[in-house]
Design a protein around this motif. Structure first.
Motif, short mmCIF file in Angstrom:
data_model
loop_
_atom_site.label_atom_id
_atom_site.label_comp_id
_atom_site.label_asym_id
_atom_site.label_seq_id
_atom_site.Cartn_x
_atom_site.Cartn_y
_atom_site.Cartn_z
N ARG A 7 0.88 -1.17 0.00
CA ARG A 7 0.00 0.00 0.00
C ARG A 7 0.91 1.22 0.00
O ARG A 7 1.82 1.33 0.83
CB ARG A 7 -0.88 -0.01 1.25
CG ARG A 7 -1.89 1.12 1.30
CD ARG A 7 -2.74 1.05 2.56
NE ARG A 7 -1.95 1.50 3.71
CZ ARG A 7 -2.41 1.52 4.96
NH1 ARG A 7 -3.63 1.09 5.23
NH2 ARG A 7 -1.65 1.95 5.94
N SER A 9 1.45 5.64 -0.72
CA SER A 9 0.86 6.96 -0.91
C SER A 9 1.29 7.51 -2.26
O SER A 9 0.61 8.38 -2.81
CB SER A 9 1.23 7.90 0.24
OG SER A 9 2.62 7.99 0.40
N SER A 10 2.40 6.99 -2.79
CA SER A 10 2.81 7.28 -4.16
C SER A 10 3.86 6.27 -4.59
O SER A 10 4.54 5.68 -3.75
CB SER A 10 3.36 8.71 -4.30
OG SER A 10 4.57 8.84 -3.60
N GLN A 25 -2.10 7.44 -4.29
CA GLN A 25 -2.55 6.39 -3.39
C GLN A 25 -2.92 5.13 -4.18
O GLN A 25 -3.58 5.21 -5.22
CB GLN A 25 -3.76 6.86 -2.60
CG GLN A 25 -4.28 5.84 -1.62
CD GLN A 25 -5.49 6.34 -0.86
OE1 GLN A 25 -6.33 7.05 -1.40
NE2 GLN A 25 -5.59 5.96 0.41
N PHE A 55 -7.12 -0.36 3.19
CA PHE A 55 -7.10 1.10 3.25
C PHE A 55 -7.97 1.56 4.40
O PHE A 55 -8.99 0.95 4.71
CB PHE A 55 -7.57 1.70 1.92
CG PHE A 55 -6.60 1.45 0.80
CD1 PHE A 55 -5.56 2.33 0.56
CD2 PHE A 55 -6.72 0.32 0.01
CE1 PHE A 55 -4.66 2.09 -0.46
CE2 PHE A 55 -5.82 0.07 -1.02
CZ PHE A 55 -4.78 0.95 -1.25
N GLY A 71 -8.04 4.43 -5.55
CA GLY A 71 -6.62 4.18 -5.74
C GLY A 71 -6.28 3.62 -7.11
O GLY A 71 -7.14 3.19 -7.87
N ASP A 135 2.87 3.19 2.64
CA ASP A 135 1.88 3.76 3.55
C ASP A 135 1.57 2.73 4.62
O ASP A 135 0.97 1.69 4.36
CB ASP A 135 0.62 4.13 2.76
CG ASP A 135 -0.45 4.76 3.62
OD1 ASP A 135 -0.13 5.19 4.76
OD2 ASP A 135 -1.60 4.84 3.15
#
Length: 147
Positions: A7, A9-10, A25, A55, A71, A135
């Motif tokens: 997972r 965030s970028s 995301q 998430f 996402g 993340d």
């Protein structure tokens, strides 16, 4: 098939010094393909990953799937997930032959796109630099032999 799913965030992928793709995301998927994998295996794995709820919801609990948070996917072909590491120099004879792996990698991407996801990807067989901001961190290992 094997997939290491993080997972993020970028995440981004660069090929020959040029950025090839970037997501915000979503999931960074390192995808390994074995010699017995099929289009059916691709569909099963894509569905399993897309439905995984990791998430955060409004209460901060891992309760939402990637589609619920809007996402995207960054998918990178990763034959080294089938490495034989019994010796100091890994062997890769357990990975699918390149022609089969390339076809199934493309099919996996198509399955995710067919489900309406934004899918960014690397280039099969290319030397790539992958960057991500994990993340959580939340990282999961999927193996269709174990599902």
């Amino acid at each position: 098939m094997r997939a290491v799913v993080t997972r993020v965030s970028s995440a981004s992928v660069t090929i020959e010094g040029m950025e090839h793709g970037r997501i915000g995301q979503g999931f960074l998927v390192l995808l390994g393909i074995g010699p017995t994998d099929t289009e059916e295996t691709c569909g099963h794995l894509a569905e399993k990953i897309a439905r995984t709820r990791v998430f955060s919801d409004a209460e901060g609990k891992m309760n939402l799937s990637i589609d619920q948070v809007g996402g995207a996917f960054l998918v990178i072909s990763q034959f080294t997930l089938y490495a034989d590491v019994k010796k100091r120099r890994p062997g890769f004879s357990h990975a699918a032959p390149p022609a089969l792996a390339a076809r199934l990698y493309t099919h996996f991407l198509a399955v995710l796109k067919g489900k309406g996801f934004r899918v960014v990807h690397g280039e099969f067989g290319a030397d790539m630099q992958v960057a991500s901001i994990n993340d959580g961190p939340v990282t999961l290992l999927f193996d269709t032999d174990a599902l």
